[in-house]
Design a protein around this motif. Structure first.
Motif, PDB file in Angstrom:
ATOM      1  N   ARG A  58      27.423  20.828   4.599  1.00  0.00           N
ATOM      2  CA  ARG A  58      27.926  22.065   3.949  1.00  0.00           C
ATOM      3  C   ARG A  58      29.586  21.620   4.053  1.00  0.00           C
ATOM      4  O   ARG A  58      30.068  21.094   5.092  1.00  0.00           O
ATOM      5  CB  ARG A  58      27.827  23.228   5.028  1.00  0.00           C
ATOM      6  N   THR A  59      30.400  22.520   3.311  1.00  0.00           N
ATOM      7  CA  THR A  59      31.671  22.345   3.180  1.00  0.00           C
ATOM      8  C   THR A  59      32.246  23.123   4.124  1.00  0.00           C
ATOM      9  O   THR A  59      31.327  23.660   4.773  1.00  0.00           O
ATOM     10  CB  THR A  59      32.126  22.864   1.767  1.00  0.00           C
ATOM     11  N   LYS A  60      33.642  22.993   4.577  1.00  0.00           N
ATOM     12  CA  LYS A  60      34.167  23.606   5.727  1.00  0.00           C
ATOM     13  C   LYS A  60      34.027  25.297   5.560  1.00  0.00           C
ATOM     14  O   LYS A  60      33.379  26.072   6.383  1.00  0.00           O
ATOM     15  CB  LYS A  60      35.532  23.299   5.851  1.00  0.00           C
ATOM     16  N   LYS A  61      34.187  25.658   4.024  1.00  0.00           N
ATOM     17  CA  LYS A  61      33.931  27.100   3.878  1.00  0.00           C
ATOM     18  C   LYS A  61      32.948  27.358   3.960  1.00  0.00           C
ATOM     19  O   LYS A  61      32.594  28.646   4.604  1.00  0.00           O
ATOM     20  CB  LYS A  61      34.478  27.309   2.326  1.00  0.00           C
ATOM     21  N   GLN A  62      31.640  26.839   3.456  1.00  0.00           N
ATOM     22  CA  GLN A  62      30.107  27.277   3.897  1.00  0.00           C
ATOM     23  C   GLN A  62      30.087  27.372   5.285  1.00  0.00           C
ATOM     24  O   GLN A  62      29.399  28.309   5.563  1.00  0.00           O
ATOM     25  CB  GLN A  62      29.390  26.409   3.017  1.00  0.00           C
ATOM     26  N   PHE A  63      30.437  26.171   5.943  1.00  0.00           N
ATOM     27  CA  PHE A  63      30.306  26.288   7.444  1.00  0.00           C
ATOM     28  C   PHE A  63      30.630  27.490   8.079  1.00  0.00           C
ATOM     29  O   PHE A  63      30.239  28.169   9.073  1.00  0.00           O
ATOM     30  CB  PHE A  63      30.436  24.836   8.141  1.00  0.00           C
ATOM     31  N   GLU A  64      31.919  27.991   7.981  1.00  0.00           N
ATOM     32  CA  GLU A  64      32.457  28.963   8.598  1.00  0.00           C
ATOM     33  C   GLU A  64      31.741  30.148   8.085  1.00  0.00           C
ATOM     34  O   GLU A  64      31.836  31.296   9.048  1.00  0.00           O
ATOM     35  CB  GLU A  64      34.072  29.082   7.974  1.00  0.00           C
ATOM     36  N   ARG A  65      31.224  30.224   7.130  1.00  0.00           N
ATOM     37  CA  ARG A  65      30.517  31.629   6.731  1.00  0.00           C
ATOM     38  C   ARG A  65      29.019  31.654   7.689  1.00  0.00           C
ATOM     39  O   ARG A  65      28.662  32.764   8.101  1.00  0.00           O
ATOM     40  CB  ARG A  65      30.059  31.749   5.276  1.00  0.00           C
ATOM     41  N   ILE A  66      28.614  30.502   7.889  1.00  0.00           N
ATOM     42  CA  ILE A  66      27.148  30.602   8.535  1.00  0.00           C
ATOM     43  C   ILE A  66      27.286  30.576   9.866  1.00  0.00           C
ATOM     44  O   ILE A  66      26.494  30.568  10.762  1.00  0.00           O
ATOM     45  CB  ILE A  66      26.154  29.464   7.899  1.00  0.00           C
ATOM     46  N   ALA A  67      28.456  29.659  10.549  1.00  0.00           N
ATOM     47  CA  ALA A  67      28.562  29.392  11.875  1.00  0.00           C
ATOM     48  C   ALA A  67      28.425  30.433  13.134  1.00  0.00           C
ATOM     49  O   ALA A  67      27.725  30.159  13.748  1.00  0.00           O
ATOM     50  CB  ALA A  67      30.125  28.853  12.168  1.00  0.00           C
ATOM     51  N   PRO A  68      28.860  31.765  12.606  1.00  0.00           N
ATOM     52  CA  PRO A  68      28.442  32.804  13.532  1.00  0.00           C
ATOM     53  C   PRO A  68      26.938  33.102  13.907  1.00  0.00           C
ATOM     54  O   PRO A  68      26.624  33.567  14.741  1.00  0.00           O
ATOM     55  CB  PRO A  68      29.109  34.141  13.042  1.00  0.00           C
ATOM     56  N   HIS A  69      26.225  32.654  12.663  1.00  0.00           N
ATOM     57  CA  HIS A  69      24.838  33.175  12.752  1.00  0.00           C
ATOM     58  C   HIS A  69      24.094  31.827  13.608  1.00  0.00           C
ATOM     59  O   HIS A  69      22.732  32.166  13.969  1.00  0.00           O
ATOM     60  CB  HIS A  69      24.176  33.437  11.444  1.00  0.00           C
ATOM     61  N   LEU A  70      24.775  30.749  13.797  1.00  0.00           N
ATOM     62  CA  LEU A  70      23.811  29.581  14.384  1.00  0.00           C
ATOM     63  C   LEU A  70      23.507  29.598  15.971  1.00  0.00           C
ATOM     64  O   LEU A  70      24.656  30.304  16.553  1.00  0.00           O
ATOM     65  CB  LEU A  70      24.714  28.372  13.988  1.00  0.00           C
ATOM     66  N   PRO A  71      22.569  29.267  16.228  1.00  0.00           N
ATOM     67  CA  PRO A  71      22.227  29.197  17.859  1.00  0.00           C
ATOM     68  C   PRO A  71      23.486  28.218  18.284  1.00  0.00           C
ATOM     69  O   PRO A  71      23.397  27.113  17.912  1.00  0.00           O
ATOM     70  CB  PRO A  71      20.933  28.996  17.990  1.00  0.00           C
ATOM     71  N   ARG A  72      24.031  28.599  19.446  1.00  0.00           N
ATOM     72  CA  ARG A  72      25.188  27.701  19.911  1.00  0.00           C
ATOM     73  C   ARG A  72      25.191  28.056  21.535  1.00  0.00           C
ATOM     74  O   ARG A  72      24.618  28.899  22.061  1.00  0.00           O
ATOM     75  CB  ARG A  72      26.459  28.171  19.203  1.00  0.00           C
ATOM     76  N   HIS A  73      25.775  27.080  22.213  1.00  0.00           N
ATOM     77  CA  HIS A  73      25.688  27.077  23.376  1.00  0.00           C
ATOM     78  C   HIS A  73      27.301  26.661  23.794  1.00  0.00           C
ATOM     79  O   HIS A  73      27.938  25.626  23.336  1.00  0.00           O
ATOM     80  CB  HIS A  73      24.808  25.629  24.123  1.00  0.00           C
ATOM     81  N   TYR A  74      27.861  27.478  24.675  1.00  0.00           N
ATOM     82  CA  TYR A  74      29.196  27.123  25.209  1.00  0.00           C
ATOM     83  C   TYR A  74      29.072  26.463  26.510  1.00  0.00           C
ATOM     84  O   TYR A  74      28.613  26.852  27.470  1.00  0.00           O
ATOM     85  CB  TYR A  74      29.596  28.831  25.690  1.00  0.00           C
ATOM     86  N   VAL A  75      29.842  25.288  26.453  1.00  0.00           N
ATOM     87  CA  VAL A  75      29.802  24.370  27.529  1.00  0.00           C
ATOM     88  C   VAL A  75      31.091  24.579  28.226  1.00  0.00           C
ATOM     89  O   VAL A  75      31.143  24.018  29.547  1.00  0.00           O
ATOM     90  CB  VAL A  75      29.495  22.918  27.046  1.00  0.00           C
ATOM     91  N   SER A  76      32.094  24.915  27.956  1.00  0.00           N
ATOM     92  CA  SER A  76      33.163  25.149  28.451  1.00  0.00           C
ATOM     93  C   SER A  76      34.141  26.214  27.857  1.00  0.00           C
ATOM     94  O   SER A  76      33.662  26.675  26.472  1.00  0.00           O
ATOM     95  CB  SER A  76      34.044  23.856  28.714  1.00  0.00           C
ATOM     96  N   GLU A  77      35.468  26.619  28.393  1.00  0.00           N
ATOM     97  CA  GLU A  77      36.303  27.438  27.448  1.00  0.00           C
ATOM     98  C   GLU A  77      36.685  26.656  26.317  1.00  0.00           C
ATOM     99  O   GLU A  77      37.284  27.275  25.427  1.00  0.00           O
ATOM    100  CB  GLU A  77      37.551  27.789  28.367  1.00  0.00           C
ATOM    101  N   ARG A  78      36.650  25.264  26.187  1.00  0.00           N
ATOM    102  CA  ARG A  78      37.170  24.666  25.093  1.00  0.00           C
ATOM    103  C   ARG A  78      36.218  24.204  23.717  1.00  0.00           C
ATOM    104  O   ARG A  78      36.844  23.925  22.951  1.00  0.00           O
ATOM    105  CB  ARG A  78      37.803  23.333  25.689  1.00  0.00           C
ATOM    106  N   GLY A  79      34.997  24.479  24.257  1.00  0.00           N
ATOM    107  CA  GLY A  79      34.102  23.911  23.142  1.00  0.00           C
ATOM    108  C   GLY A  79      32.706  24.419  22.971  1.00  0.00           C
ATOM    109  O   GLY A  79      32.243  25.220  24.090  1.00  0.00           O
ATOM    110  N   ILE A  80      32.306  24.519  22.165  1.00  0.00           N
ATOM    111  CA  ILE A  80      30.565  24.792  21.573  1.00  0.00           C
ATOM    112  C   ILE A  80      29.900  23.695  21.303  1.00  0.00           C
ATOM    113  O   ILE A  80      30.468  22.920  20.219  1.00  0.00           O
ATOM    114  CB  ILE A  80      30.814  25.943  20.532  1.00  0.00           C
ATOM    115  N   LEU A  81      28.584  23.572  21.925  1.00  0.00           N
ATOM    116  CA  LEU A  81      27.772  22.509  21.255  1.00  0.00           C
ATOM    117  C   LEU A  81      26.686  23.302  20.405  1.00  0.00           C
ATOM    118  O   LEU A  81      26.363  24.376  21.032  1.00  0.00           O
ATOM    119  CB  LEU A  81      27.321  21.748  22.434  1.00  0.00           C
TER     120      LEU A  81
END
Length: 86
Positions: free
Chosen positions: A50-73
């Protein structure tokens, strides 16, 4: 009798050595798999092609894991399952 015991012990030692090498190889393979299973935002964007713009649109819907205050995996398998369920 002593020669038989020596031979038997040598066979046991050889078998244990082969098992240890097999376990070592399995551990290396699992470590590689585990590393490849997780990606940061950029890695998962590239995985999804995906382009950066496409990814920004879908990213909030993706399953994610917060590993620290600094990052998401992202777990690549979970993201693939999410994509297939759409």
């Amino acid at each position: 009798m002593r020669q038989f015991e020596t031979s038997a012990l040598a066979d046991v030692a050889r078998t244990l050595s082969e098992v240890a090498e097999s376990l070592s190889q399995t551990t290396r393979e699992l470590a590689l798999i585990q590393r490849e299973e997780w990606a940061d935002g950029e890695g998962i964007r590239l995985h999804l092609k995906r382009t950066k713009k496409q990814f920004e649109r879908i990213a909030p819907h993706l399953p994610r894991h917060y590993v620290s205050e600094r990052g998401i995996l992202y777990n690549v398998r979970e993201v693939d399952e999410w994509l297939m369920s759409r």
